[in-house]
Design a protein around this motif. Structure first.
Motif, mmCIF file in Angstrom:
data_model
loop_
_atom_site.group_PDB
_atom_site.id
_atom_site.type_symbol
_atom_site.label_atom_id
_atom_site.label_comp_id
_atom_site.label_asym_id
_atom_site.label_seq_id
_atom_site.Cartn_x
_atom_site.Cartn_y
_atom_site.Cartn_z
ATOM 1 N N VAL A 204 0.860 -1.190 0.000
ATOM 2 C CA VAL A 204 0.000 0.000 0.000
ATOM 3 C C VAL A 204 0.891 1.234 0.000
ATOM 4 C CG1 VAL A 204 -1.811 1.303 1.184
ATOM 5 C CG2 VAL A 204 -1.812 -1.208 1.283
ATOM 6 N N SER A 205 0.682 2.105 -0.966
ATOM 7 C CA SER A 205 1.383 3.385 -0.958
ATOM 8 C C SER A 205 0.392 4.483 -0.587
ATOM 9 C CB SER A 205 2.039 3.682 -2.310
ATOM 10 O OG SER A 205 1.079 3.785 -3.340
ATOM 11 N N LEU A 206 0.895 5.524 0.031
ATOM 12 C CA LEU A 206 0.079 6.596 0.582
ATOM 13 C C LEU A 206 0.258 7.863 -0.243
ATOM 14 C CD1 LEU A 206 1.018 5.955 4.305
ATOM 15 C CD2 LEU A 206 -1.027 5.172 3.102
ATOM 16 N N HIS A 207 -0.864 8.363 -0.766
ATOM 17 C CA HIS A 207 -0.850 9.611 -1.531
ATOM 18 C C HIS A 207 -1.451 10.693 -0.650
ATOM 19 C CE1 HIS A 207 -1.019 12.591 -4.502
ATOM 20 N NE2 HIS A 207 -1.932 12.107 -5.323
ATOM 21 N N LEU A 208 -0.575 11.483 -0.011
ATOM 22 C CA LEU A 208 -1.008 12.528 0.913
ATOM 23 C C LEU A 208 -1.420 13.768 0.142
ATOM 24 C CD1 LEU A 208 -0.941 12.507 4.108
ATOM 25 C CD2 LEU A 208 0.264 10.639 2.993
ATOM 26 N N LEU A 209 -2.659 14.207 0.329
ATOM 27 C CA LEU A 209 -3.138 15.434 -0.287
ATOM 28 C C LEU A 209 -3.106 16.541 0.755
ATOM 29 C CD1 LEU A 209 -3.974 14.965 -3.238
ATOM 30 C CD2 LEU A 209 -4.565 12.955 -1.863
ATOM 31 N N THR A 210 -2.532 17.693 0.405
ATOM 32 C CA THR A 210 -2.387 18.797 1.339
ATOM 33 C C THR A 210 -2.846 20.097 0.683
ATOM 34 O OG1 THR A 210 -0.146 19.444 0.699
ATOM 35 C CG2 THR A 210 -0.351 17.633 2.296
ATOM 36 N N ALA A 211 -2.837 21.155 1.468
ATOM 37 C CA ALA A 211 -3.219 22.472 0.958
ATOM 38 C C ALA A 211 -2.126 23.101 0.108
ATOM 39 C CB ALA A 211 -3.566 23.402 2.119
ATOM 40 N N THR A 212 -0.928 22.502 0.095
ATOM 41 C CA THR A 212 0.198 23.019 -0.702
ATOM 42 C C THR A 212 0.705 21.896 -1.596
ATOM 43 O OG1 THR A 212 1.702 22.484 1.130
ATOM 44 C CG2 THR A 212 0.856 24.733 1.002
ATOM 45 N N PRO A 213 -0.025 21.585 -2.677
ATOM 46 C CA PRO A 213 0.302 20.400 -3.479
ATOM 47 C C PRO A 213 1.670 20.441 -4.153
ATOM 48 C CG PRO A 213 -1.368 21.764 -4.552
ATOM 49 C CD PRO A 213 -1.206 22.298 -3.173
ATOM 50 N N THR B 223 4.428 21.194 -2.692
ATOM 51 C CA THR B 223 5.464 20.984 -1.675
ATOM 52 C C THR B 223 5.345 19.571 -1.114
ATOM 53 O OG1 THR B 223 5.371 23.325 -1.054
ATOM 54 C CG2 THR B 223 6.400 21.796 0.507
ATOM 55 N N PRO B 224 6.393 18.754 -1.175
ATOM 56 C CA PRO B 224 6.305 17.402 -0.621
ATOM 57 C C PRO B 224 5.920 17.450 0.855
ATOM 58 C CG PRO B 224 8.273 17.619 -1.963
ATOM 59 C CD PRO B 224 7.688 18.992 -1.835
ATOM 60 N N PRO B 225 4.952 16.629 1.274
ATOM 61 C CA PRO B 225 4.465 16.674 2.655
ATOM 62 C C PRO B 225 5.358 15.894 3.616
ATOM 63 C CG PRO B 225 3.199 15.075 1.422
ATOM 64 C CD PRO B 225 4.165 15.697 0.443
ATOM 65 N N THR B 226 6.589 16.357 3.782
ATOM 66 C CA THR B 226 7.551 15.598 4.580
ATOM 67 C C THR B 226 7.129 15.475 6.044
ATOM 68 O OG1 THR B 226 8.848 17.629 4.836
ATOM 69 C CG2 THR B 226 9.495 16.135 3.080
ATOM 70 N N ARG B 227 6.491 16.514 6.585
ATOM 71 C CA ARG B 227 6.045 16.443 7.982
ATOM 72 C C ARG B 227 5.000 15.342 8.149
ATOM 73 N NH1 ARG B 227 1.679 18.429 10.405
ATOM 74 N NH2 ARG B 227 1.158 19.708 8.592
ATOM 75 N N GLN B 228 4.054 15.269 7.213
ATOM 76 C CA GLN B 228 3.019 14.239 7.291
ATOM 77 C C GLN B 228 3.600 12.849 7.039
ATOM 78 O OE1 GLN B 228 2.863 17.159 5.688
ATOM 79 N NE2 GLN B 228 0.772 17.986 5.624
ATOM 80 N N TRP B 229 4.571 12.759 6.140
ATOM 81 C CA TRP B 229 5.225 11.464 5.931
ATOM 82 C C TRP B 229 5.854 10.968 7.230
ATOM 83 C CZ3 TRP B 229 8.249 13.028 0.881
ATOM 84 C CH2 TRP B 229 7.357 13.043 -0.213
ATOM 85 N N ARG B 230 6.451 11.884 7.981
ATOM 86 C CA ARG B 230 7.078 11.482 9.251
ATOM 87 C C ARG B 230 6.026 10.975 10.234
ATOM 88 N NH1 ARG B 230 12.315 13.002 9.446
ATOM 89 N NH2 ARG B 230 12.971 14.595 7.932
ATOM 90 N N GLN B 231 4.879 11.641 10.280
ATOM 91 C CA GLN B 231 3.818 11.192 11.191
ATOM 92 C C GLN B 231 3.342 9.802 10.818
ATOM 93 O OE1 GLN B 231 1.695 15.353 10.847
ATOM 94 N NE2 GLN B 231 0.715 14.181 12.480
ATOM 95 N N LEU B 232 3.165 9.546 9.539
ATOM 96 C CA LEU B 232 2.682 8.242 9.103
ATOM 97 C C LEU B 232 3.741 7.166 9.288
ATOM 98 C CD1 LEU B 232 0.707 9.375 5.970
ATOM 99 C CD2 LEU B 232 -0.244 8.446 8.089
ATOM 100 N N ALA B 233 4.998 7.506 9.063
ATOM 101 C CA ALA B 233 6.070 6.530 9.298
ATOM 102 C C ALA B 233 6.098 6.102 10.752
ATOM 103 C CB ALA B 233 7.416 7.119 8.881
ATOM 104 N N ALA B 234 5.902 7.067 11.655
ATOM 105 C CA ALA B 234 5.922 6.734 13.081
ATOM 106 C C ALA B 234 4.776 5.797 13.450
ATOM 107 C CB ALA B 234 5.837 8.011 13.913
ATOM 108 N N GLN B 235 3.671 5.902 12.711
ATOM 109 C CA GLN B 235 2.505 5.062 13.009
ATOM 110 C C GLN B 235 2.567 3.699 12.334
ATOM 111 O OE1 GLN B 235 0.037 5.971 15.113
ATOM 112 N NE2 GLN B 235 -0.851 3.927 14.884
ATOM 113 N N LEU B 236 3.160 3.635 11.125
ATOM 114 C CA LEU B 236 3.040 2.443 10.288
ATOM 115 C C LEU B 236 4.306 1.603 10.181
ATOM 116 C CD1 LEU B 236 0.911 3.967 7.416
ATOM 117 C CD2 LEU B 236 0.329 1.870 8.650
ATOM 118 N N LEU B 237 5.456 2.217 10.384
ATOM 119 C CA LEU B 237 6.703 1.501 10.144
ATOM 120 C C LEU B 237 7.338 1.063 11.479
ATOM 121 C CD1 LEU B 237 8.211 3.728 7.334
ATOM 122 C CD2 LEU B 237 6.813 1.656 7.095
ATOM 123 N N PRO B 238 8.022 -0.069 11.478
ATOM 124 C CA PRO B 238 8.666 -0.541 12.715
ATOM 125 C C PRO B 238 9.782 0.387 13.183
ATOM 126 C CG PRO B 238 9.255 -1.941 10.840
ATOM 127 C CD PRO B 238 8.220 -0.985 10.349
#
Length: 296
Positions: A270-279, A281-296
């Motif tokens: 499963v890959s995650l396509h994060l949609l933000t208000a600033t399309p 700009t890569p959503p690196t902050r949100q990627w970090r949040q999801l990594a903390a939740q999903l990755l070991p």
């Protein structure tokens, strides 16, 4: 000379779909892919529409990383002939063993005809003919053979069946978990199934409800028939149930729950396509949040 064996790409369970990379500078692109790799995601996916050429962009991303798989998830079959695609794929697989995945897309009439100047053909026979030409292509680095590692961008049953027959598997973007069940049944137990989940991340679901609705509405034009077949009737405008099915939104925990639903339904990745208000700009902050939740 004996043909080179193609190393199997290990996608991992979770990846990132970075649809915004075309809007980044080259420096921004390098920073984005380095972040995705450092966070521990298995694969970085990107599309091809009217921005950078897919194979050149894949080479840029691969050259900036050490481990991560780079998947050109929707290379447009009208963007280059099959001989060129085969040579490019074999070149990238030779240079970066096990780290490049080719995803083929049957395009859209406006892109094929108005942008690229081709005549758009019926998707299934056109894709089948392209695959025939890809397998017969004579060019590539010395000692390399046609690669078995390709996926088809697929949603409808016909393209999914073709993916099971002629590819490593399929990649599905922006469909509900119910469709993942259907896709797995069509592909059979052994074909690779990768899905991309549209996501809006926020502090709670009430905060993300409006952008999720906008995202779902934008995704509907190419999905109406398939969604009706899955039992969604209120499509224009989309009912709340349909918005929630297409877009995982809310907290990182909410999005992680949807990821596991796809995996339980038969997805291998499963890959995650994060949609933000600033399309742009890569959503690196949100990627970090999801990594903390999903990755070991």
């Amino acid at each position: 000379m004996t043909p080179t064996n193609h190393q199997h790409p290990e996608l991992g369970r979770i990846g990132i779909w970075a649809g915004e990379l075309d809007d980044c500078t080259a420096a921004g692109l390098r920073e984005a892919v380095a972040t995705v790799e450092d966070l521990g995601f298995g694969t970085l996916w990107f599309p091809e529409t009217a921005g950078r050429e897919a194979m050149a962009q894949a080479a840029m991303l691969l050259s900036q990383t050490r481990r991560i798989v780079v998947a050109a998830g929707s290379t447009d079959i009208y963007a280059r002939d099959a001989v060129t695609t085969a040579a490019a794929q074999r070149t990238l697989e030779e240079a970066f063993p096990g780290r490049f995945l080719l995803g083929l897309w049957d395009s859209h009439p406006s892109l094929a005809e108005q942008v690229r100047g081709h005549r758009f053909g019926p998707p299934l026979p056109t894709m089948r003919a392209y695959l025939d030409a890809l397998d017969a292509a004579p060019f590539g680095p010395p000692g390399t053979a046609p690669s078995p590692h390709r996926v088809l961008a697929a949603q409808d049953p016909g393209m999914l069946a073709l993916a099971a027959e002629r590819a490593w598997g399929a990649h599905v973007l922006g469909m509900p978990v119910a469709h993942t069940h259907t896709a797995r049944a069509i592909l059979g137990p052994t074909a690779m199934l990768a899905v991309t989940q549209l996501c809006v991340l926020g502090p709670n679901r009430s905060h993300t409800a409006a952008p999720a609705r906008d995202t779902a509405a934008a995704a509907l034009p190419n999905r109406r028939t398939l969604l009706r077949a899955l039992g969604y009737e209120a499509i224009d405008p989309p009912e709340d149930r349909l918005v929630d099915a297409i877009v995982a939104h809310g907290t990182a925990e909410d999005i992680a729950r949807r990821v596991h639903e796809h995996l339980d339904a038969g997805a291998d990745h499963v890959s995650l396509h994060l949609l933000t208000a600033t399309p742009g700009t890569p959503p690196t902050r949100q990627w970090r949040q999801l990594a903390a939740q999903l990755l070991p």
